[in-house]
Design a protein around this motif. Sequence first.
Motif, mmCIF file in Angstrom:
data_model
loop_
_atom_site.group_PDB
_atom_site.id
_atom_site.type_symbol
_atom_site.label_atom_id
_atom_site.label_comp_id
_atom_site.label_asym_id
_atom_site.label_seq_id
_atom_site.Cartn_x
_atom_site.Cartn_y
_atom_site.Cartn_z
ATOM 1 N N UNK A 195 -14.808 -11.804 18.770
ATOM 2 C CA UNK A 195 -15.384 -12.114 17.462
ATOM 3 C C UNK A 195 -14.675 -11.292 16.391
ATOM 4 N N UNK A 196 -14.607 -11.837 15.196
ATOM 5 C CA UNK A 196 -14.118 -11.055 14.058
ATOM 6 C C UNK A 196 -15.299 -10.260 13.511
ATOM 7 N N UNK A 197 -15.143 -8.949 13.412
ATOM 8 C CA UNK A 197 -16.215 -8.092 12.879
ATOM 9 C C UNK A 197 -15.893 -7.773 11.428
ATOM 10 N N UNK A 198 -16.881 -7.929 10.549
ATOM 11 C CA UNK A 198 -16.672 -7.609 9.135
ATOM 12 C C UNK A 198 -17.802 -6.707 8.656
ATOM 13 N N UNK A 199 -17.444 -5.476 8.295
ATOM 14 C CA UNK A 199 -18.444 -4.486 7.851
ATOM 15 C C UNK A 199 -18.358 -4.380 6.338
ATOM 16 N N UNK A 200 -19.431 -4.774 5.663
ATOM 17 C CA UNK A 200 -19.304 -4.913 4.202
ATOM 18 C C UNK A 200 -20.076 -3.864 3.410
ATOM 19 N N UNK A 201 -20.753 -2.941 4.110
ATOM 20 C CA UNK A 201 -21.520 -1.898 3.412
ATOM 21 C C UNK A 201 -23.004 -2.237 3.426
ATOM 22 N N UNK A 202 -23.805 -1.212 3.645
ATOM 23 C CA UNK A 202 -25.256 -1.412 3.772
ATOM 24 C C UNK A 202 -25.840 -1.917 2.445
ATOM 25 N N UNK A 203 -25.551 -1.190 1.389
ATOM 26 C CA UNK A 203 -26.080 -1.563 0.061
ATOM 27 C C UNK A 203 -25.570 -2.947 -0.331
ATOM 28 N N UNK A 204 -24.271 -3.136 -0.156
ATOM 29 C CA UNK A 204 -23.656 -4.405 -0.574
ATOM 30 C C UNK A 204 -24.308 -5.594 0.136
ATOM 31 N N UNK A 205 -24.572 -5.415 1.429
ATOM 32 C CA UNK A 205 -25.105 -6.551 2.194
ATOM 33 C C UNK A 205 -26.530 -6.910 1.767
ATOM 34 N N UNK A 206 -27.272 -5.915 1.288
ATOM 35 C CA UNK A 206 -28.699 -6.167 0.987
ATOM 36 C C UNK A 206 -28.994 -6.245 -0.504
ATOM 37 N N UNK A 207 -27.956 -6.240 -1.315
ATOM 38 C CA UNK A 207 -28.167 -6.137 -2.769
ATOM 39 C C UNK A 207 -28.911 -7.335 -3.361
ATOM 40 N N UNK A 208 -28.882 -8.478 -2.691
ATOM 41 C CA UNK A 208 -29.532 -9.664 -3.270
ATOM 42 C C UNK A 208 -30.986 -9.825 -2.816
ATOM 43 N N UNK A 209 -31.476 -8.817 -2.081
ATOM 44 C CA UNK A 209 -32.869 -8.857 -1.608
ATOM 45 C C UNK A 209 -33.847 -9.001 -2.775
#
Length: 364
Positions: free
Chosen positions: A320-334
């Motif tokens: 699989x391709x793993x992409x780590x985008x940052x904790x804050x970045x991933x949840x910013x649209x919550x």
Amino acid sequence: MKIKEVVCALEQFAPLPLQDGFDNAGLQIGLTDAEITGALLCLDVTEAVIDEAIALGCNLIISHHPLLFKGYKSITGKDYIERCIIKAIKNEIAIYASHTNLDNASGGVNFKIAEKIGLKNVQILAPKEDHLLKLVTYVPLTHADNVRNALFIAGCGHIGNYDSCSYNSEGKGTFRAKEGATPFCGTVGELHQEAEVRIETILPSYKKAEVVKVLISVHPYEEPVYDLYPVVNLWMQAGAGVTGYLEKPEAELDFLKRIKRIFNVGCLKHNEPSGRLIQKVALCGGAGAFLLPQAIRSKADVFIIGEMKYHDYFCHEADILIAEIGHYESEQYTNEIIHFVIRDLLANSKIHISKTNTNPIKYL
Ligand SMILES: [Zn+2]
């Protein structure tokens, strides 16, 4: 509108029993009987966020991450959490967190991330287990519709995009009312047969007390008979992470660059691309790395997470391709989800999305 009415709407959407065992979602600080003056939506509660709430005249802060995770033996202001507690109480601000209950809810954090990427056919990656009950009850023919409908209203019979799901078979119930009983039908001291419907339906375990209370209140019998069975089926409407499909396949680097743009990622980390086309996407916002095995098993082409450890990257290039985008970045649209949930309760002018960037991680 009272604060507790807003809290009630949040918990309808993301019930607290959906939270993970380690979590402390729910009301953190404050009294909810107060009239709400405004709600400030944020990812994290910091002193700057509380200052923002004070300046905006908001007496409710709704965060994704809980401010409080542990018990306190003293509150003296020695760290930012204690200072936030003091500041919130002094300014009569309530703080509420919708955390892993919102991660695990259908339409929650991961569905929002999927929406931002443009995924279709989004489904829970790791559905919850051991969270369902089957309810069976026996109701006189004349009252079956009434009891069944009341059970549906109480939360029974939801499966995927269907509600009002039940199975009904007719049969005969027998009973003999003893001295002291006041039977709905039949005569004290005589064996009675009654045409009954066996109603079977399903419910989330956390609704058990509420559903049983409703059943007893609407069932005409003095002693309603009901059975509750644990169901080991996966609960497809609640759980961690999601999968979904891109409308058109994308080359790995094109996809990663697009993700970097959408989430405004300072530094996107990924493993070695293998030349695959990306069509099926698995993802989990925040600390979602624990779902890597499930993401691989789901045959997704890429797994997007907020954060992952160095060693977890090893030897998965072919999987699989793993992409780590940052904790804050991933949840910013919550915040957008919370806004959607409370938009009918509060005037738009009273709902504020925090302008404080609480991401503690900076990139050079
Ligand atoms: Zn998080």
